[in-house]
Design an enzyme around this catalytic site. Sequence first.
Site, PDB file in Angstrom:
ATOM      1  N   ARG A  47       0.822  -1.215   0.000  1.00 59.45           N
ATOM      2  CA  ARG A  47       0.000   0.000   0.000  1.00 59.45           C
ATOM      3  C   ARG A  47       0.855   1.263   0.000  1.00 59.45           C
ATOM      4  NH1 ARG A  47      -5.388  -1.390   1.921  1.00 59.45           N
ATOM      5  NH2 ARG A  47      -5.702   0.791   2.510  1.00 59.45           N
ATOM      6  N   ASP A 175       5.948 -23.104   5.054  1.00 58.07           N
ATOM      7  CA  ASP A 175       6.309 -23.234   6.467  1.00 58.07           C
ATOM      8  C   ASP A 175       7.817 -23.044   6.495  1.00 58.07           C
ATOM      9  OD1 ASP A 175       7.153 -24.076   8.989  1.00 58.07           O
ATOM     10  OD2 ASP A 175       5.467 -25.453   9.199  1.00 58.07           O
ATOM     11  N   HIS A 176       8.272 -21.889   6.992  1.00 57.67           N
ATOM     12  CA  HIS A 176       9.703 -21.566   6.831  1.00 57.67           C
ATOM     13  C   HIS A 176      10.607 -22.561   7.555  1.00 57.67           C
ATOM     14  CE1 HIS A 176       9.218 -19.496  10.770  1.00 57.67           C
ATOM     15  NE2 HIS A 176      10.503 -19.744  10.903  1.00 57.67           N
ATOM     16  N   HIS A 238       4.416 -25.371  12.905  1.00 58.30           N
ATOM     17  CA  HIS A 238       5.773 -25.900  12.789  1.00 58.30           C
ATOM     18  C   HIS A 238       5.942 -27.281  13.436  1.00 58.30           C
ATOM     19  CE1 HIS A 238       6.600 -21.996  11.283  1.00 58.30           C
ATOM     20  NE2 HIS A 238       6.637 -21.390  12.441  1.00 58.30           N
TER      21      HIS A 238
END
Length: 487
Positions: A47, A175-176, A238
Amino acid sequence: MTTSPASLLTIFGATGDLAQRMLLPSLYGLQGDGLLPASMRILGTARSTLDDDAFRTLVADAIARFVPAEQRNDATLQALLARVHYQPASLDDDASVAALAERIRGLRSGDIVYHLSTSPKFYEQACAALARHGLAGPGTRVMLEKPIGHDLAEAIAINDGVTRSFDEDRVYRVDHYLGKEGVQNLLALRFGNALFEPLWNARHIEQVQITVAETVGVEGRGDYYDHSGAIRDMLQNHLLQLVCLTAMEPPSQFEPTAVRNEKIKVLRSLRPIGRAEVAMETVAGQYTAGAIGGKAVPGYLDELGRASRTETFVAMRAHIDNWRWSGVPFYLRTGKRMPNRCTEIYLQFREVPHSIFARGGAASQPNALIIKLQPEERIELQLMHKTPGLDRSGLRLSQVSLDLDLDERFAHERRRLAYERLYLDAIEGNGTLFVRRDETEAAWQWVDAILDGWNHAGSAPKTYAAGTWGPNAAVAMTERHGHSWRE
């Protein structure tokens, strides 16, 4: 499905905290190693009413703040900035979305990856806008940050909305944790060595513990965290992925469908924990004031500034009802304001069936394998060893560790951010380390039953002082079954 390396990476939410801390430094790392496709462009959108030059300044500032000084290089930075563009847009402003679509078309010369680094409530709207402008068809992929939604119903609604615009095989749910080197090494340890897999079952393993502990509090994310809590933010997200990788059967090969098929089998084998079981099999906690590293820290309610029954800690005893794991408890816990930051998987093997040294008074302890994922990456195998000495009154035993320090062994290798691997895979069209729709919904189904049990019981989280390992009830939960948390 055949894919080509992406010609354009478009990041929605490109001025946000995640982008500055993780995404832009990860792209810098890939640029420095020459791993980004030569002609690929990077388009940021948000934005904020920035132009290209202002966004490049933001990128440079993020690299200066979040990339270690010894890894910074002006030539790499300039090469990255030469790829970078920016187009402001707001999803509720059709004119700005049309301008963004025109910019995407102008920069595109092949496949596109869209990364929605935004709140999940905007996923359907963003995907629909791209589809409306003809930018969601073949040759496009979309990355979505987990957790997807707040519960199963919301996850289904979001997934339905996204897949109306993008086919499922072009949706990459992030999912890092799956991008972390140590998590990937868990697969290498299990399936790249003949030593462990024959022992990786209920016949030889007594219990499994998975811990994700944080020393931080809510860190300015109070409103988000109070809506989510530890079970939604960490366990559903996680911890259950770590459970899947620990417990899954060997996939036929290391490719997306085979790996994901084995993970979903684990999730569908989790024994439900509902209203009748939550009191005995789960513990929710909330931290009060205490001390971390010798420094006083406030309690959760003090940080939040209002009353709340949101849990900042959760522990549970889970079971996987299949042939490999029948009867083996999986103790899971995660919490904020713990004494140490750590992510680890602990597998305790069964005792020897008969100790030949017991007559001399030698105490034996069970073998254990400890896989530490953070802050350092290391693997320890705990074995019994003869204590040095003449032992005239009987041989004595001590527990020693075979210790593989991965940081030391690979000291010459740069420690990569998780998003470097995830971005590279998404750019190249490899979905192995991303989460499939049925996984997200199976995880929510299991977690929703626990949340329903908590709500039905109406009990508040048990308190624990910051700097401790959670409420006493979490200790009692394991000790009822003859086990103890590893601390």
